[in-house]
Design a protein around this motif. Structure first.
Motif, PDB file in Angstrom:
ATOM      1  N   ARG A   1       2.581  -2.036 -11.044  1.00 40.32           N
ATOM      2  CA  ARG A   1       1.236  -2.112 -11.638  1.00 40.32           C
ATOM      3  C   ARG A   1       0.333  -3.024 -10.804  1.00 40.32           C
ATOM      4  NH1 ARG A   1      -0.976  -4.967 -16.725  1.00 40.32           N
ATOM      5  NH2 ARG A   1      -2.867  -3.778 -17.088  1.00 40.32           N
ATOM      6  N   MET A   2       0.891  -4.153 -10.339  1.00 41.37           N
ATOM      7  CA  MET A   2       0.132  -5.073  -9.497  1.00 41.37           C
ATOM      8  C   MET A   2      -0.253  -4.400  -8.177  1.00 41.37           C
ATOM      9  SD  MET A   2       1.378  -8.585  -7.688  1.00 41.37           S
ATOM     10  CE  MET A   2       2.431  -7.661  -6.614  1.00 41.37           C
ATOM     11  N   ALA A   3       0.702  -3.690  -7.557  1.00 42.07           N
ATOM     12  CA  ALA A   3       0.429  -3.007  -6.285  1.00 42.07           C
ATOM     13  C   ALA A   3      -0.646  -1.944  -6.461  1.00 42.07           C
ATOM     14  CB  ALA A   3       1.711  -2.390  -5.733  1.00 42.07           C
ATOM     15  N   ASN A   4      -0.589  -1.183  -7.553  1.00 32.10           N
ATOM     16  CA  ASN A   4      -1.605  -0.154  -7.815  1.00 32.10           C
ATOM     17  C   ASN A   4      -2.970  -0.782  -8.029  1.00 32.10           C
ATOM     18  OD1 ASN A   4       0.390   1.785  -7.678  1.00 32.10           O
ATOM     19  ND2 ASN A   4       0.691   1.861  -9.876  1.00 32.10           N
ATOM     20  N   TRP A   5      -2.995  -1.889  -8.740  1.00 27.97           N
ATOM     21  CA  TRP A   5      -4.257  -2.588  -9.013  1.00 27.97           C
ATOM     22  C   TRP A   5      -4.906  -3.024  -7.702  1.00 27.97           C
ATOM     23  CZ3 TRP A   5      -6.169  -7.695  -8.710  1.00 27.97           C
ATOM     24  CH2 TRP A   5      -7.258  -7.984  -9.546  1.00 27.97           C
TER      25      TRP A   5
ATOM     26  N   TYR B   1       0.818  -1.212   0.000  1.00 25.78           N
ATOM     27  CA  TYR B   1       0.000   0.000   0.000  1.00 25.78           C
ATOM     28  C   TYR B   1       0.856   1.268   0.000  1.00 25.78           C
ATOM     29  CZ  TYR B   1      -4.560  -2.187   0.361  1.00 25.78           C
ATOM     30  OH  TYR B   1      -5.708  -2.874   0.082  1.00 25.78           O
ATOM     31  N   ALA B   2       1.971   1.273   0.730  1.00 25.98           N
ATOM     32  CA  ALA B   2       2.820   2.464   0.791  1.00 25.98           C
ATOM     33  C   ALA B   2       3.491   2.714  -0.556  1.00 25.98           C
ATOM     34  CB  ALA B   2       3.869   2.309   1.890  1.00 25.98           C
ATOM     35  N   LEU B   3       4.039   1.669  -1.170  1.00 25.68           N
ATOM     36  CA  LEU B   3       4.680   1.804  -2.474  1.00 25.68           C
ATOM     37  C   LEU B   3       3.680   2.313  -3.513  1.00 25.68           C
ATOM     38  CD1 LEU B   3       7.227   1.249  -4.197  1.00 25.68           C
ATOM     39  CD2 LEU B   3       6.338  -1.050  -4.561  1.00 25.68           C
ATOM     40  N   SER B   4       2.513   1.718  -3.528  1.00 28.15           N
ATOM     41  CA  SER B   4       1.480   2.132  -4.472  1.00 28.15           C
ATOM     42  C   SER B   4       0.995   3.549  -4.166  1.00 28.15           C
ATOM     43  CB  SER B   4       0.313   1.161  -4.414  1.00 28.15           C
ATOM     44  OG  SER B   4      -0.764   1.641  -5.179  1.00 28.15           O
ATOM     45  N   GLY B   5       0.830   3.876  -2.895  1.00 30.40           N
ATOM     46  CA  GLY B   5       0.378   5.215  -2.525  1.00 30.40           C
ATOM     47  C   GLY B   5       1.332   6.288  -3.004  1.00 30.40           C
ATOM     48  N   LEU B   6       2.635   6.052  -2.836  1.00 31.71           N
ATOM     49  CA  LEU B   6       3.622   7.013  -3.330  1.00 31.71           C
ATOM     50  C   LEU B   6       3.533   7.153  -4.846  1.00 31.71           C
ATOM     51  CD1 LEU B   6       6.685   6.022  -1.137  1.00 31.71           C
ATOM     52  CD2 LEU B   6       5.459   8.201  -1.079  1.00 31.71           C
ATOM     53  N   ALA B   7       3.378   6.037  -5.529  1.00 33.19           N
ATOM     54  CA  ALA B   7       3.322   6.058  -6.995  1.00 33.19           C
ATOM     55  C   ALA B   7       2.078   6.785  -7.492  1.00 33.19           C
ATOM     56  CB  ALA B   7       3.348   4.635  -7.534  1.00 33.19           C
ATOM     57  N   VAL B   8       0.927   6.485  -6.919  1.00 35.00           N
ATOM     58  CA  VAL B   8      -0.328   7.050  -7.406  1.00 35.00           C
ATOM     59  C   VAL B   8      -0.467   8.520  -7.007  1.00 35.00           C
ATOM     60  CG1 VAL B   8      -2.834   6.727  -7.488  1.00 35.00           C
ATOM     61  CG2 VAL B   8      -1.364   4.767  -7.280  1.00 35.00           C
ATOM     62  N   ASN B   9       0.153   8.921  -5.898  1.00 36.59           N
ATOM     63  CA  ASN B   9       0.108  10.334  -5.498  1.00 36.59           C
ATOM     64  C   ASN B   9       0.767  11.242  -6.533  1.00 36.59           C
ATOM     65  OD1 ASN B   9      -1.282   9.998  -3.142  1.00 36.59           O
ATOM     66  ND2 ASN B   9       0.516  10.027  -1.829  1.00 36.59           N
ATOM     67  N   HIS B  10       1.672  10.692  -7.332  1.00 33.80           N
ATOM     68  CA  HIS B  10       2.413  11.498  -8.308  1.00 33.80           C
ATOM     69  C   HIS B  10       2.032  11.126  -9.747  1.00 33.80           C
ATOM     70  CE1 HIS B  10       4.779  13.234  -5.100  1.00 33.80           C
ATOM     71  NE2 HIS B  10       4.789  12.030  -4.573  1.00 33.80           N
TER      72      HIS B  10
END
Length: 193
Positions: free
Chosen positions: A126-130, A34-43
């Protein structure tokens, strides 16, 4: 008569520590996702967190003759592409687009120039964001809800673990107040909802 060995007395703080520790270890793996994806999607305005885009230009050495399908087959043969296109169509008088699932060839028949652009999925991200955005719905909703409840249990058990001045009635309570104030003040000063 021998004395009976005394058993350990029950300690609710001890139970809280055990639950907190075990649940915390489980939560670490999910928190990484969730943290890795959160950082990615925030930007997301700065980059595409799901795909890596690429573009390459090929000069095929002069005009390409024939009908649209024939030109497309010539381009595929010269670029050694074995995939079958999903669609071949005229995007303009002198531009033929050959479309694949994650790749498009923009062909200029009059010059033989081909702009090859496409996307490659970022595997783990991509998997983490999904998962983070709950695109899978169904069973993942239960996993995400269980994780959220687990985080609440960790928060409450963490607050209850330390007694006295280090705990909720002392320094811990001040940090808890800071944690509550951060989102409240942000919403207030940013003119939130």
């Amino acid at each position: 008569m021998a004395d009976k060995p005394r058993g350990r007395r029950f300690s609710w703080r001890g139970l809280v520590r055990v639950v907190h520790g075990d649940l915390g270890h489980v939560a670490v793996g999910l928190t990484f996702v969730y943290a890795l994806s959160g950082l990615a999607v925030n930007h997301i305005a700065d980059w595409d967190p799901n795909f890596r885009n690429h573009e390459e230009v090929h000069e095929l050495g002069g005009p390409l003759a024939g009908n649209d399908e024939g030109i497309a087959q010539t381009v595929l043969a010269r670029l050694a592409i074995r995939d079958t296109p999903q669609e071949v169509y005229r995007a303009a008088d002198d531009q033929l687009d050959v479309v694949f699932e994650r790749r498009t060839l923009h062909v200029t028949p009059s010059t033989g120039r081909v702009v090859d652009e496409g996307q490659e999925p970022r595997f783990l991200l991509r998997m983490a964001n999904w998962l983070h955005l709950n695109r899978g719905k169904k069973a993942w909703t239960y996993v995400a809800d269980t994780y959220a409840v687990g985080l609440l249990v960790l928060a409450v058990s963490g607050v209850l673990m330390l007694p006295g001045r280090r705990g909720l009635l002392g320094r811990g309570g001040l940090w808890l107040l800071v944690g509550v104030l951060v989102p409240v003040l942000y919403v207030h000063f940013s003119g939130g909802p």
